[in-house]
Motif scaffolding. Structure first.
Motif, PDB file in Angstrom:
ATOM      1  N   ALA A   1       0.892  -1.130   0.305  1.00 52.55           N
ATOM      2  CA  ALA A   1      -0.354   0.241   0.247  1.00 52.55           C
ATOM      3  C   ALA A   1       0.975   1.644  -0.395  1.00 52.55           C
TER       4      ALA A   1
ATOM      5  N   ARG B   1      -6.577  -3.277   3.585  1.00 58.62           N
ATOM      6  CA  ARG B   1      -6.205  -2.114   3.520  1.00 58.62           C
ATOM      7  C   ARG B   1      -7.462  -1.587   3.108  1.00 58.62           C
TER       8      ARG B   1
ATOM      9  N   SER C   1      -9.440   2.095   1.209  1.00 62.52           N
ATOM     10  CA  SER C   1      -8.683   4.031   1.441  1.00 62.52           C
ATOM     11  C   SER C   1     -10.383   4.021   0.980  1.00 62.52           C
TER      12      SER C   1
ATOM     13  N   TYR D   1     -12.992   7.455  -0.691  1.00 63.46           N
ATOM     14  CA  TYR D   1     -12.355   7.878  -1.791  1.00 63.46           C
ATOM     15  C   TYR D   1     -13.893   9.446  -1.804  1.00 63.46           C
TER      16      TYR D   1
ATOM     17  N   HIS E   1      -9.108  10.823  -3.602  1.00 59.99           N
ATOM     18  CA  HIS E   1      -8.419  10.551  -2.802  1.00 59.99           C
ATOM     19  C   HIS E   1      -8.580  11.063  -1.569  1.00 59.99           C
TER      20      HIS E   1
ATOM     21  N   THR F   1      -6.304   6.618   2.878  1.00 62.25           N
ATOM     22  CA  THR F   1      -5.751   4.662   2.600  1.00 62.25           C
ATOM     23  C   THR F   1      -4.982   4.154   4.148  1.00 62.25           C
TER      24      THR F   1
ATOM     25  N   GLN G   1      -2.308   6.263  -1.810  1.00 64.09           N
ATOM     26  CA  GLN G   1      -3.747   5.406  -2.396  1.00 64.09           C
ATOM     27  C   GLN G   1      -3.120   4.292  -3.396  1.00 64.09           C
TER      28      GLN G   1
END
Length: 656
Positions: free
Chosen positions: A78, A340, A342, A344, A354, A357, A371
């Motif tokens: 990541a 992980r 993320s 948005y 974004h 994360t 990201q």
């Protein structure tokens, strides 16, 4: 420089340790050259090669550690330093080698509130009031996470106890359902029409209105108050109450989804990575959203602390999108953990799409990450389909139920309602759905389950709640039969592990092709074995090949047999009457056996059948005198399912 000066310099050099010796050479055999002055090409090349080999080995080890599928290095992935936009579909799994695109399915979670007027009889009085109902239409979870990790182990005997009939609660579920809403509660009193009244053959609209008003004022009242005008007529059929063209079937079925694994061995390779894309429709606690998507409370706390300084000052807007990557904690784990996540911004909102994360590090902490590789976010919630991740029907129902805040007792009852008709240890298929209708939670009453349907591999099973005159509540299919079966297909604690099916096979001991007359359910030696149904023991001793064996005679030509027992239960013998779920023996490996297991057989009129697939009669069928009332109750529930409801958001998020 004169001679004296040269002698002085030579003395100083000798004093400092300088030695006037021959030059280095590659010839080790020249004359009087002292040992140690020769130069070895073999030694030099070996030194250089050792250094290069060490560098290559260390580099390879680091590369494997960061790229390996069975390691804990997701956080490093990541934190890569580049995030180029990929020209490939979002369904492609970029974390594993594959020769085909991994299929995906739309994940539907439609939780809605339905308002309807019902008529009840309370203390001899008829009352009209509004009753809110909750309807859930959702796809069954295709990923098992920590949300269901502590679910009770599959146990047919516990399921048997969970399917016992209930006693009717405060809500009369057989009450009439109307299409007209009322404000508060309205008491209803019925009165006979005056004998002297003779309606005219033709009347005007004004006369008709006066007649309706007068009838309502004469028959509806509230105590200690002036007459209240209220009118709710029974229609010719409840189908007329639904909007024309409204579909009555669940709309949560995933469409255009094809799951064709390249090989069936993929299902036995263990869990792999999968990714979930979802949109949070309304602002709410981010922690609730994370818990419903497989984060533990401890993990949620770590994520919130990591994101504390990364969230926008104005908070997270409604419509944020989440992208969560899941994977196994260990190679033998049956639950996936979030590797992980993320966040948005909603589509069309100004600024970088974004937001932040977080990723799981090697030491089990969630750290800030960049990201991941960009993909076009789908408009609908989807999840990758990894054949190795598909949970059993039993685990999937628990995962789906807890994700939508169903209490454990309700989930266990739902499992028990279908356990006799469905193999709960079988993996689900992508696109399988569940639909639930229940009353809303209230301060003075718990939610009451009214209807449940399961759609597994295209086969839909429906069960409706119905209360008989004696106050006993049970769930029946449209034919008036309960989900409870006459015989239990896996009559041992935990259900055992299927090792050998019914049919011809190569005998594990004699290595010849023979008919396997039952199913082998492996379990630890000493695991309790229960009677599959009510009956009388007809055989209770050793039999060649079977070892310690029990045979039970049931009604209508049904028999069951239990082989390889380690020991019997004291007090039983030939002629003893047993009930379904009663302890009769313990798992062993007596007779011709390669390990502890239960050999279970079912015979119908002396003919052997497959215990796992044979169609068994229902244990409870609704009495004929209740059929009309049940059909009416079933029509009322179908009417509620067909109505449009107000969305109730399950997944919600706001700034931690």
């Amino acid at each position: 420089m004169n001679a004296a000066q040269r002698n002085r310099h030579a003395s100083l050099l000798r004093a400092s340790g300088f030695e006037d010796g021959p030059a280095l050479t590659v010839q080790s055999t020249d004359g009087e050259i002292p040992q140690g002055r020769e130069l070895s090409f073999a030694w030099l090349s070996g030194t250089v090669m050792t250094g290069l080999t060490s560098v290559l080995l260390m580099g390879a080890a680091l590369y494997v550690s960061f790229q390996g599928q069975d390691t804990f290095s997701t956080a490093y992935k990541a934190l890569q330093l580049a995030a180029p936009k990929l020209e490939q579909p979002f369904a492609t799994d970029i974390t594993a080698k594959s020769s085909r695109i991994r299929p995906v399915a739309a994940t539907r979670s439609d939780l809605e509130t339905i308002e309807a007027s019902i008529r009840q009889v309370v203390d001899g009085r008829e009352i009209l009031r509004n009753q809110p109902f909750t309807r859930l239409r959702a796809t069954l979870a295709t990923t098992a996470t920590s949300l269901s990790a502590d679910a009770p182990a599959y146990d047919p005997v516990a399921i048997l106890n969970a399917t016992q009939p209930l006693q009717a609660g405060a809500l009369d579920l057989n009450a009439d359902v109307y299409g007209t809403d009322v404000d508060g509660e309205v008491a209803v009193r019925q009165a006979d029409m005056p004998a002297s009244f003779i309606p005219a053959r033709a009347i005007s609209d004004e006369v008709a209105a006066d007649f309706v008003r007068g009838s309502a004022e004469a028959t509806f009242y509230t105590e200690d108050a002036p007459p209240t005008l209220a009118y709710a007529a029974l229609g010719p059929s409840l189908d007329a109450l639904a909007k024309e063209g409204t579909p009555s079937s669940p709309n949560g079925i995933a469409e255009n989804v094809t799951v064709v694994p390249k090989t069936t061995l993929a299902a036995n390779n263990g869990p792999g990575r999968t990714e979930r894309f979802l949109t949070v429709r309304e602002v709410g606690p981010l922690a609730d959203t994370l818990v419903r998507n497989g984060f533990t409370r401890a993990q949620v706390s770590m994520v919130e602390n990591t994101l504390a300084n990364l969230m926008p000052a104005s908070g997270l807007p409604a419509g944020i999108r989440l992208r969560i990557l899941y994977g196994p904690l260990t190679s033998d784990s049956n639950s996936l953990v979030p590797y992980r996540m993320s966040i948005y911004r909603p589509e069309g909102v100004q600024g970088d799409p974004h937001i932040a994360t977080v990723a799981l590090s090697d030491n089990g902490q969630y750290v800030v990450g960049l990201q991941p590789d960009w993909v076009d976010f789908p408009h609908e919630d989807i999840e990758q389909i990894n054949v190795g991740n598909l949970p059993t029907v039993y685990r999937s129902i628990w995962e789906t139920g807890r994700k939508h805040d169903l209490d454990d007792d309700t989930i266990q009852r739902i499992v028990g309602m279908f356990a006799y008709d469905v193999d709960m240890t079988k993996r689900i298929s992508a696109g399988d759905t569940i639909e639930i209708l229940e009353t809303q939670d209230a301060p003075d009453a718990k939610p009451e389950l009214l209807y449940v349907s399961l759609n597994l591999s295209g086969t839909k099973r429906q069960l409706y709640r119905f209360a008989t005159e004696d106050g006993t509540v049970d769930f029946y299919d449209p034919d008036g039969e309960t989900g409870k079966r006459f015989l239990n297909r896996r009559p041992l604690e935990g259900g055992g592990t299927l090792r050998s099916r019914f049919g011809y096979r190569i005998h594990p001991i004699f290595k010849t092709r023979k008919l396997h007359t039952g199913v082998d359910l492996a379990a630890r030696s000493g695991t309790p074995i229960y009677a599959a149904g009510d009956g009388v023991i007809s055989y209770y001793r050793w039999q060649s090949g079977y070892g310690n064996k029990i045979e039970i005679q049931h009604v209508n030509g049904y028999e069951t047999a239990y082989g390889h027992l380690s020991r019997y239960v004291d007090g039983l013998g030939v002629g003893s009457k047993v009930r379904q779920g009663q302890l009769i023996g313990y798992v062993g490996s007596t007779g011709q056996s390669t390990g502890p297991h239960l050999h279970f057989e079912i015979l119908i009129n002396g003919n052997l059948v497959d215990p796992l697939s044979v169609k068994l009669p229902k244990d409870n069928v609704l009495a004929p005198q209740y059929r009309d009332a049940f059909n009416q109750a079933m029509a009322q529930i179908d009417d509620l399912l067909a109505r449009e409801g107000t969305p109730t958001q399950v997944a919600a998020a706001k700034t931690p």
